[in-house]
Design a protein around this motif. Structure first.
Motif, short mmCIF file in Angstrom:
data_model
loop_
_atom_site.label_atom_id
_atom_site.label_comp_id
_atom_site.label_asym_id
_atom_site.label_seq_id
_atom_site.Cartn_x
_atom_site.Cartn_y
_atom_site.Cartn_z
N ILE A 91 -18.45 -14.57 7.99
CA ILE A 91 -18.78 -14.34 6.57
C ILE A 91 -17.55 -13.75 5.85
CG2 ILE A 91 -20.19 -12.92 4.99
CD1 ILE A 91 -21.83 -15.13 6.19
N VAL A 92 -16.86 -12.81 6.55
CA VAL A 92 -15.60 -12.29 6.01
C VAL A 92 -14.52 -13.26 6.46
CG1 VAL A 92 -13.93 -10.39 6.09
CG2 VAL A 92 -16.39 -9.90 6.18
N HIS A 93 -13.89 -13.94 5.51
CA HIS A 93 -12.98 -15.02 5.91
C HIS A 93 -11.55 -14.57 6.11
CE1 HIS A 93 -16.19 -17.79 5.78
NE2 HIS A 93 -16.56 -17.31 4.60
N SER A 94 -11.27 -13.32 5.84
CA SER A 94 -10.04 -12.58 6.14
C SER A 94 -9.95 -11.43 5.16
CB SER A 94 -8.77 -13.44 6.08
OG SER A 94 -8.65 -14.15 7.31
N MET A 95 -9.03 -10.47 5.47
CA MET A 95 -8.90 -9.27 4.63
C MET A 95 -7.43 -8.90 4.54
SD MET A 95 -11.90 -6.92 6.33
CE MET A 95 -11.74 -7.28 8.06
N VAL A 96 -7.09 -8.15 3.47
CA VAL A 96 -5.73 -7.61 3.40
C VAL A 96 -5.83 -6.11 3.16
CG1 VAL A 96 -4.74 -9.77 2.51
CG2 VAL A 96 -5.41 -8.01 0.91
N GLU A 97 -4.93 -5.38 3.81
CA GLU A 97 -4.89 -3.92 3.64
C GLU A 97 -3.57 -3.55 2.99
OE1 GLU A 97 -4.83 -1.76 7.35
OE2 GLU A 97 -5.12 0.16 6.36
N PHE A 98 -3.64 -2.71 1.95
CA PHE A 98 -2.43 -2.30 1.24
C PHE A 98 -1.96 -0.93 1.73
CE2 PHE A 98 -4.58 -5.38 -1.48
CZ PHE A 98 -3.55 -6.28 -1.68
N ILE A 99 -0.76 -0.52 1.33
CA ILE A 99 -0.17 0.73 1.84
C ILE A 99 -0.98 1.97 1.46
CG2 ILE A 99 2.23 0.01 2.19
CD1 ILE A 99 2.85 0.88 -0.65
N GLY A 143 -4.11 2.19 1.70
CA GLY A 143 -5.34 2.22 2.50
C GLY A 143 -6.46 1.36 1.93
N VAL A 144 -6.24 0.76 0.76
CA VAL A 144 -7.28 -0.10 0.16
C VAL A 144 -7.31 -1.44 0.91
CG1 VAL A 144 -7.83 -1.46 -1.90
CG2 VAL A 144 -7.22 0.96 -2.12
N ILE A 145 -8.53 -1.89 1.20
CA ILE A 145 -8.69 -3.19 1.87
C ILE A 145 -9.49 -4.11 0.96
CG2 ILE A 145 -9.72 -4.37 3.87
CD1 ILE A 145 -9.29 -1.74 5.43
N LEU A 146 -8.97 -5.31 0.74
CA LEU A 146 -9.72 -6.33 0.01
C LEU A 146 -10.13 -7.41 1.00
CD1 LEU A 146 -7.68 -6.93 -3.30
CD2 LEU A 146 -9.55 -5.32 -2.89
N ALA A 147 -11.39 -7.85 0.88
CA ALA A 147 -11.89 -8.90 1.76
C ALA A 147 -12.47 -10.02 0.91
CB ALA A 147 -12.98 -8.33 2.67
#
Ligand code: NAD
Ligand code: MG
Length: 389
Positions: free
Chosen positions: A243-251, A253-257
């Motif tokens: 369902i989560v097709h990938s995520m990115v984490e920024f410096i 600590g915020v994560i977008l999915a």
């Protein structure tokens, strides 16, 4: 109205692309179609969508298309040179690259050279020649919009962001059909069993790649080239619900999915409509959080899926190694599908080809093509030896 060419329209991605287009009459016009050997399906598709151009892989297919009622109104192309000539046609705005394997490379390069917008499903071309493709796209100011669900997710999460601020990419994987199968059972696994994926219905080659998890290895390299990120920043995560097709984490600590239903038509639709979003009304295209039994994540098992180790090796060394990895994999997977190689020997063949390769740093296209054909020959030699020992 966007004039769309679909290369590989008779495959899984191609068929799904036509389904999306069918849902939005007036938004897209199918102007060109191509298929390799299934000329009967190609003919049916051409009869329905009335393209101006069709390319078919074999001469028998050309005869079939010419003989059909619409044959005289369509310009028919054939083989590799024909495919490249078709892609160059002026009326085409956007090219969906849905051909499987390395055969997609030259039509893709041609489409970029002709400044067409690209919706890219094929991953082998990027793994093989990612630097050359991305450099050519930059030079020609061509947008490459990913169709692969994970890359589409990362691309959406990175929209408007600076990759300088990126800490990690979490590349998710459903785990394939053998996520819960014991390592010993993988020795005697049949082609039929391998082709039964729990979450996605796909073409034969990518289904085998999902079973060995080489698919995720190829996606690791695909992401590196698409987003200009090093392999240390890309972490593979098993996520069985897909369902989560990938995520990115920024410096910070915020994560977008990016989340959506497990349906390839969703990333295909976005690659066609970008930058617009088109409304999807069917229930299957929605995620119902109250019906989900949870979202789970775990590390991949590198012992059980050693192809992942080979992909990380190619990702850290780069040069001609990714092309060699992909070519050896393509030969081994085809041989497995033909019944001439055991499932676990796919890894053995690739590992031996890689061990024999003398890597060339910063390769040009010629170096890459040379490494590709060397790796194919080497893989065939190793397969023959395995057959007689
Ligand atoms: P598929 O085998 O179902 O279809 C492949 C298509 O390419 C067919 O139309 C076939 O005729 C054409 N083709 C094959 N060899 C060719 C050649 N030598 N010359 C010209 N045309 C040729 O494959 P698929 O599952 O649709 O996958 C296509 C690509 O998209 C692959 O690179 C795959 O990794 C990628 N992809 C697929 C999915 C999926 O859900 N199927 C998801 C993400 C990415
Ligand atoms: Mg994928």
């Amino acid at each position: 109205m966007v004039n769309i060419a679909i290369l590989g329209s008779t495959g899984s991605i191609g068929i799904n692309t036509l389904e999306v287009i069918r849902k939005f009459p007036g938004k897209f016009r199918v102007i060109a179609l191509s298929g390799n050997s299934n000329s009967a399906l190609l003919e049916r598709q051409a009869r329905e969508f009335r393209p101006l151009f069709v390319c078919v892989g074999q001469a028998a297919g050309v005869r079939r298309l010419k003989a059909s009622s619409f044959g005289k109104k369509v310009k028919i192309f054939t083989e590799r040179a024909g495919l490249e000539a078709m892609v160059a046609e002026k009326k085409i705005d956007k090219v969906v690259i849905a051909i499987s394997g390395s055969a997609a490379l030259f039509p893709l390069l041609k489409a970029i050279e002709c400044k067409k917008e690209i919706a890219l499903a094929n991953k082998e071309s990027l793994v093989m020649a990612g630097s050359a493709i991305m450099a050519m796209a930059r030079k020609n100011k061509v947008k490459i919009i990913p169709v692969d669900s994970e890359q589409s997710a990362i691309w959406q999460c990175l929209e408007g962001e600076d990759t300088v601020n990126l800490r990690n990419i979490y590349l998710t994987a459903s785990g394939g059909p053998f996520r819960e199968t014991g390592i010993n059972k993988l020795k005697a696994i049949s082609v039929r069993r391998v082709l039964r994926h729990p979450k996605w219905r796909m073409g034969r080659k990518i289904s085998v790649d999902s079973a060995t998890m080489m698919n995720k290895g190829l996606e690791l390299l695909e992401a590196m080239f698409l987003f200009g990120v090093s392999s240390e920043k890309i972490k593979i995560l098993i996520h069985p619900e897909a369902i989560v097709h990938s995520m990115v984490e920024f410096i910070d600590g915020v994560i977008l999915a990016q989340l959506s239903a497990t349906d390839m038509r969703i990333p295909i639709q976005y690659a066609l409509s970008y930058p617009a979003r088109l409304a999807n009304y069917d229930a299957g295209s929605r995620v119902d959080f109250c019906r989900l039994e949870g979202l789970h994540f775990q590390k991949p098992d590198f012992m059980k899926f050693p192809c992942l180790k080979l992909a990380y090796l190619a990702a850290s060394e780069l040069g001609t190694l990714p092309a060699v990895l992909s070519a050896a994999n393509e030969v081994s997977v085809n041989e497995f599908l033909r019944g001439g190689l055991k499932f676990i020997s796919i890894y053995t063949v690739i590992e031996r080809v890689i061990a024999r390769h003398r890597n060339i740093g910063n390769p040009d296209l010629e170096d890459i093509l040379h490494a590709d054909s060397w790796a194919r020959q080497e893989a065939h030699n190793i397969i023959n030896k395995l057959k007689y020992t």
